[in-house]
Design a protein around this motif. Structure first.
Motif, PDB file in Angstrom:
ATOM      1  N   LYS A 220       0.815  -1.228   0.000  1.00  0.00           N
ATOM      2  CA  LYS A 220       0.000   0.000   0.000  1.00  0.00           C
ATOM      3  C   LYS A 220       0.843   1.271   0.000  1.00  0.00           C
ATOM      4  CE  LYS A 220      -4.079   0.726   1.674  1.00  0.00           C
ATOM      5  NZ  LYS A 220      -5.248   0.892   2.551  1.00  0.00           N
ATOM      6  N   GLN A 221       1.992   1.232   0.686  1.00  0.00           N
ATOM      7  CA  GLN A 221       2.784   2.463   0.817  1.00  0.00           C
ATOM      8  C   GLN A 221       3.929   2.575  -0.197  1.00  0.00           C
ATOM      9  OE1 GLN A 221       3.832   1.885   4.920  1.00  0.00           O
ATOM     10  NE2 GLN A 221       5.888   1.186   4.452  1.00  0.00           N
ATOM     11  N   THR A 222       4.060   1.552  -1.082  1.00  0.00           N
ATOM     12  CA  THR A 222       5.171   1.565  -2.036  1.00  0.00           C
ATOM     13  C   THR A 222       4.649   1.643  -3.472  1.00  0.00           C
ATOM     14  OG1 THR A 222       6.368   0.120  -0.485  1.00  0.00           O
ATOM     15  CG2 THR A 222       7.317   0.392  -2.693  1.00  0.00           C
ATOM     16  N   PRO A 223       4.765   2.785  -4.143  1.00  0.00           N
ATOM     17  CA  PRO A 223       4.336   2.872  -5.541  1.00  0.00           C
ATOM     18  C   PRO A 223       5.111   1.871  -6.403  1.00  0.00           C
ATOM     19  CG  PRO A 223       4.757   5.065  -4.639  1.00  0.00           C
ATOM     20  CD  PRO A 223       5.260   4.073  -3.627  1.00  0.00           C
ATOM     21  N   GLY A 224       4.374   1.149  -7.265  1.00  0.00           N
ATOM     22  CA  GLY A 224       5.010   0.151  -8.137  1.00  0.00           C
ATOM     23  C   GLY A 224       5.206  -1.208  -7.487  1.00  0.00           C
ATOM     24  N   ALA A 225       4.680  -1.375  -6.266  1.00  0.00           N
ATOM     25  CA  ALA A 225       4.881  -2.643  -5.543  1.00  0.00           C
ATOM     26  C   ALA A 225       3.975  -3.744  -6.065  1.00  0.00           C
ATOM     27  CB  ALA A 225       4.629  -2.435  -4.053  1.00  0.00           C
ATOM     28  N   ILE A 226       4.451  -4.976  -5.902  1.00  0.00           N
ATOM     29  CA  ILE A 226       3.640  -6.174  -6.161  1.00  0.00           C
ATOM     30  C   ILE A 226       4.014  -7.207  -5.102  1.00  0.00           C
ATOM     31  CG2 ILE A 226       5.324  -7.213  -7.768  1.00  0.00           C
ATOM     32  CD1 ILE A 226       2.896  -8.267  -9.400  1.00  0.00           C
ATOM     33  N   GLY A 227       3.024  -7.958  -4.615  1.00  0.00           N
ATOM     34  CA  GLY A 227       3.307  -8.966  -3.598  1.00  0.00           C
ATOM     35  C   GLY A 227       2.157  -9.944  -3.496  1.00  0.00           C
ATOM     36  N   TYR A 228       2.281 -10.885  -2.570  1.00  0.00           N
ATOM     37  CA  TYR A 228       1.243 -11.911  -2.407  1.00  0.00           C
ATOM     38  C   TYR A 228       0.701 -11.854  -0.974  1.00  0.00           C
ATOM     39  CZ  TYR A 228       5.165 -14.291  -0.221  1.00  0.00           C
ATOM     40  OH  TYR A 228       6.245 -14.595   0.585  1.00  0.00           O
ATOM     41  N   VAL A 229      -0.612 -11.857  -0.856  1.00  0.00           N
ATOM     42  CA  VAL A 229      -1.274 -11.885   0.448  1.00  0.00           C
ATOM     43  C   VAL A 229      -2.513 -12.769   0.348  1.00  0.00           C
ATOM     44  CG1 VAL A 229      -0.498  -9.607   1.260  1.00  0.00           C
ATOM     45  CG2 VAL A 229      -2.613  -9.777  -0.054  1.00  0.00           C
ATOM     46  N   GLU A 230      -3.025 -13.193   1.490  1.00  0.00           N
ATOM     47  CA  GLU A 230      -4.282 -13.947   1.511  1.00  0.00           C
ATOM     48  C   GLU A 230      -5.413 -13.007   1.095  1.00  0.00           C
ATOM     49  OE1 GLU A 230      -7.499 -16.384   2.150  1.00  0.00           O
ATOM     50  OE2 GLU A 230      -7.313 -14.485   3.205  1.00  0.00           O
ATOM     51  N   LEU A 231      -6.372 -13.534   0.379  1.00  0.00           N
ATOM     52  CA  LEU A 231      -7.460 -12.757  -0.238  1.00  0.00           C
ATOM     53  C   LEU A 231      -8.107 -11.744   0.700  1.00  0.00           C
ATOM     54  CD1 LEU A 231      -9.486 -12.174  -2.542  1.00  0.00           C
ATOM     55  CD2 LEU A 231     -10.722 -14.245  -1.873  1.00  0.00           C
ATOM     56  N   ILE A 232      -8.451 -12.150   1.929  1.00  0.00           N
ATOM     57  CA  ILE A 232      -9.171 -11.247   2.839  1.00  0.00           C
ATOM     58  C   ILE A 232      -8.351  -9.993   3.160  1.00  0.00           C
ATOM     59  CG2 ILE A 232      -8.436 -12.420   4.972  1.00  0.00           C
ATOM     60  CD1 ILE A 232     -11.921 -10.879   4.439  1.00  0.00           C
ATOM     61  N   TYR A 233      -7.003 -10.134   3.191  1.00  0.00           N
ATOM     62  CA  TYR A 233      -6.144  -8.978   3.487  1.00  0.00           C
ATOM     63  C   TYR A 233      -6.188  -7.966   2.347  1.00  0.00           C
ATOM     64  CZ  TYR A 233      -4.289 -11.531   7.493  1.00  0.00           C
ATOM     65  OH  TYR A 233      -4.165 -12.212   8.693  1.00  0.00           O
ATOM     66  N   ALA A 234      -6.242  -8.456   1.098  1.00  0.00           N
ATOM     67  CA  ALA A 234      -6.342  -7.547  -0.058  1.00  0.00           C
ATOM     68  C   ALA A 234      -7.686  -6.829  -0.046  1.00  0.00           C
ATOM     69  CB  ALA A 234      -6.169  -8.333  -1.359  1.00  0.00           C
ATOM     70  N   ILE A 235      -8.748  -7.560   0.293  1.00  0.00           N
ATOM     71  CA  ILE A 235     -10.089  -6.955   0.330  1.00  0.00           C
ATOM     72  C   ILE A 235     -10.167  -5.914   1.445  1.00  0.00           C
ATOM     73  CG2 ILE A 235     -12.539  -7.448   0.826  1.00  0.00           C
ATOM     74  CD1 ILE A 235     -12.087 -10.158  -0.649  1.00  0.00           C
ATOM     75  N   GLN A 236      -9.705  -6.276   2.651  1.00  0.00           N
ATOM     76  CA  GLN A 236      -9.773  -5.352   3.782  1.00  0.00           C
ATOM     77  C   GLN A 236      -8.935  -4.094   3.546  1.00  0.00           C
ATOM     78  OE1 GLN A 236      -8.634  -7.873   7.091  1.00  0.00           O
ATOM     79  NE2 GLN A 236     -10.748  -8.513   7.481  1.00  0.00           N
ATOM     80  N   ASN A 237      -7.814  -4.249   2.823  1.00  0.00           N
ATOM     81  CA  ASN A 237      -6.933  -3.099   2.550  1.00  0.00           C
ATOM     82  C   ASN A 237      -7.274  -2.386   1.244  1.00  0.00           C
ATOM     83  OD1 ASN A 237      -4.664  -2.890   4.675  1.00  0.00           O
ATOM     84  ND2 ASN A 237      -4.841  -5.089   4.292  1.00  0.00           N
ATOM     85  N   LYS A 238      -8.380  -2.832   0.596  1.00  0.00           N
ATOM     86  CA  LYS A 238      -8.851  -2.220  -0.652  1.00  0.00           C
ATOM     87  C   LYS A 238      -7.755  -2.159  -1.710  1.00  0.00           C
ATOM     88  CE  LYS A 238     -12.540   0.531   1.458  1.00  0.00           C
ATOM     89  NZ  LYS A 238     -12.525  -0.092   2.784  1.00  0.00           N
ATOM     90  N   MET A 239      -7.001  -3.264  -1.824  1.00  0.00           N
ATOM     91  CA  MET A 239      -5.939  -3.342  -2.839  1.00  0.00           C
ATOM     92  C   MET A 239      -6.426  -4.132  -4.039  1.00  0.00           C
ATOM     93  SD  MET A 239      -2.418  -4.021  -0.722  1.00  0.00           S
ATOM     94  CE  MET A 239      -2.926  -5.555   0.012  1.00  0.00           C
ATOM     95  N   PRO A 240      -6.070  -3.704  -5.263  1.00  0.00           N
ATOM     96  CA  PRO A 240      -6.434  -4.502  -6.437  1.00  0.00           C
ATOM     97  C   PRO A 240      -5.600  -5.776  -6.480  1.00  0.00           C
ATOM     98  CG  PRO A 240      -4.985  -2.720  -7.097  1.00  0.00           C
ATOM     99  CD  PRO A 240      -5.249  -2.530  -5.629  1.00  0.00           C
ATOM    100  N   TYR A 241      -6.152  -6.826  -7.094  1.00  0.00           N
ATOM    101  CA  TYR A 241      -5.397  -8.066  -7.246  1.00  0.00           C
ATOM    102  C   TYR A 241      -5.736  -8.681  -8.593  1.00  0.00           C
ATOM    103  CZ  TYR A 241      -9.826  -9.463  -5.016  1.00  0.00           C
ATOM    104  OH  TYR A 241     -11.143  -9.600  -4.671  1.00  0.00           O
ATOM    105  N   ALA A 242      -4.763  -9.419  -9.139  1.00  0.00           N
ATOM    106  CA  ALA A 242      -4.829  -9.854 -10.537  1.00  0.00           C
ATOM    107  C   ALA A 242      -5.660 -11.119 -10.743  1.00  0.00           C
ATOM    108  CB  ALA A 242      -3.410 -10.106 -11.046  1.00  0.00           C
ATOM    109  N   GLU A 243      -6.200 -11.232 -11.972  1.00  0.00           N
ATOM    110  CA  GLU A 243      -6.702 -12.514 -12.444  1.00  0.00           C
ATOM    111  C   GLU A 243      -5.475 -13.300 -12.904  1.00  0.00           C
ATOM    112  OE1 GLU A 243      -9.866 -12.489 -15.371  1.00  0.00           O
ATOM    113  OE2 GLU A 243     -10.611 -10.583 -14.572  1.00  0.00           O
ATOM    114  N   VAL A 244      -5.456 -14.592 -12.614  1.00  0.00           N
ATOM    115  CA  VAL A 244      -4.285 -15.409 -12.952  1.00  0.00           C
ATOM    116  C   VAL A 244      -4.692 -16.530 -13.904  1.00  0.00           C
ATOM    117  CG1 VAL A 244      -2.416 -16.855 -12.030  1.00  0.00           C
ATOM    118  CG2 VAL A 244      -3.218 -14.872 -10.716  1.00  0.00           C
ATOM    119  N   LYS A 245      -3.864 -16.730 -14.929  1.00  0.00           N
ATOM    120  CA  LYS A 245      -4.133 -17.786 -15.916  1.00  0.00           C
ATOM    121  C   LYS A 245      -3.840 -19.147 -15.289  1.00  0.00           C
ATOM    122  CE  LYS A 245      -3.306 -18.468 -20.864  1.00  0.00           C
ATOM    123  NZ  LYS A 245      -2.430 -18.048 -21.971  1.00  0.00           N
TER     124      LYS A 245
END
Length: 338
Positions: free
Chosen positions: A210-235
């Motif tokens: 959240k605080q690093t522009p250009g960042a990418i990382g992996y978290v459990e789904l609920i953490y992304a939802i609670q932090n209102k972060m976008p997350y990718a669709e994966v092939k």
């Protein structure tokens, strides 16, 4: 006896009664995975209403810590999103049982201007985490997202700094889809990262992204939802881009081959609807309980969790265990001895 004396004696009796009931409350201690922490917290709160005589103290320290503490017998139960290895189980002073609870998704969360919806495939994810894809507008990402204007910006990889089951699921997936990852880095709760910065717990990684522009990382789904972060669709392995949801995690779980000891992996599954980076999480308990009174209370809780607790999973974006697996788990809980 005066009225005042009676009042004082009554007050003292009530106070002593309260203290007696408070001291009679049994504390069951656990430690481990941050991945299921939101649902375990909910379960412990709800279970206090079912059995007010017991309280749970759970330290969300990561799966590596949970495995260490159950081996050292400093907790009544451990929690891990990676099954314990044969080597670790052999070090235990008694037989440790794996009790699966729920399944969840590792999502690829990121911080980009405008938070665009992204699609990523195995090559792009492996390339980013191996440190080979360094810019957001790299052709491997751009070709998957033709309608997105990707910035000419450095990618900052964020990974876990602690021993983590979320990392176990993540590296298990990468080892299956990238031979280079498998030989150079491998699968574990803690690895030597080729690139990136670390965060402690799912909470720490979420904060860093959240605080690093250009960042990418992996978290459990609920953490992304609670932090209102976008997350990718994966092939996935069937060639479909899949969004991490309860349904796509359930589809992945349905394909898993679950052995008698319940140690299994469900990453990179077959099935067109299955999300590829998903895993189960386990409570770790000794088959032979040291403290019979605590053991009895722990077994009662485990049975409640396997039946009633499962009904709360979807509200917190976890996939409940299928009915057939729940029945197998209940049989295993019956094997715990006091």
């Amino acid at each position: 006896m005066t009225k005042l004396h009676k009042t004082l004696i009554l007050g003292l009796a009530i106070a002593l009664g309260i203290n007696a009931s408070a001291s009679a409350q049994m504390m069951i201690n656990g430690a481990g995975a941050t991945f299921p922490y939101p649902i375990y917290s909910k379960w412990f709160d709800e279970y206090a209403k079912v059995d007010p005589s017991v309280r749970f103290n759970y330290q969300s320290i990561g799966s590596g810590g949970g495995q260490k503490q159950i081996l050292a017998q400093t907790v009544d139960f451990g929690a891990s999103d990676g099954p314990m290895s044969d080597d670790n189980l052999a070090k235990a002073p008694g037989k440790i049982l794996h009790i699966p609870t729920v399944a969840g998704a590792d999502v690829v969360a990121y911080n980009l201007p405008g938070n665009p919806a992204l699609k990523l495939d195995a090559d792009a994810i492996a390339g980013i985490f191996l440190g080979q894809i360094k810019k957001w507008n790299d052709q491997k990402i751009a070709s998957l997202n033709p309608s997105v204007k990707l910035p000419d910006q450095e990618i900052v990889v964020v990974h876990r700094s602690d021993g983590s089951g979320t990392t176990y699921i993540w590296t298990d997936y990468l080892s299956k889809i990238s031979p280079e990852w498998k030989t150079k880095v491998g699968t574990n709760t803690s690895v030597n990262w080729p690139t990136g910065i670390g965060g402690k717990g799912n909470e720490g990684v979420s904060g860093q992204i959240k605080q690093t522009p250009g960042a990418i990382g992996y978290v459990e789904l609920i953490y992304a939802i609670q932090n209102k972060m976008p997350y990718a669709e994966v092939k996935n392995s069937a060639g479909q881009f899949v969004k991490p949801t309860i349904e796509s995690v359930t589809a992945a779980l349905a394909t898993a081959d679950i052995p008698d000891d319940f140690r299994f992996s469900m990453t990179n599954p077959t099935g067109k609807d299955a999300y590829p980076i998903a895993g189960a999480t386990w409570l770790l308990v000794y088959e032979q309980q040291k403290d019979p009174a605590k053991g009895k209370k722990l077994v009662e809780f485990l049975k409640w969790a396997a039946k009633d607790g499962e009904k709360m999973a979807k509200d917190l974006e976890y996939a409940p265990l299928p009915e057939t697996l729940q029945q197998r788990v209940l049989k295993r809980i019956d094997e715990i001895k006091m």
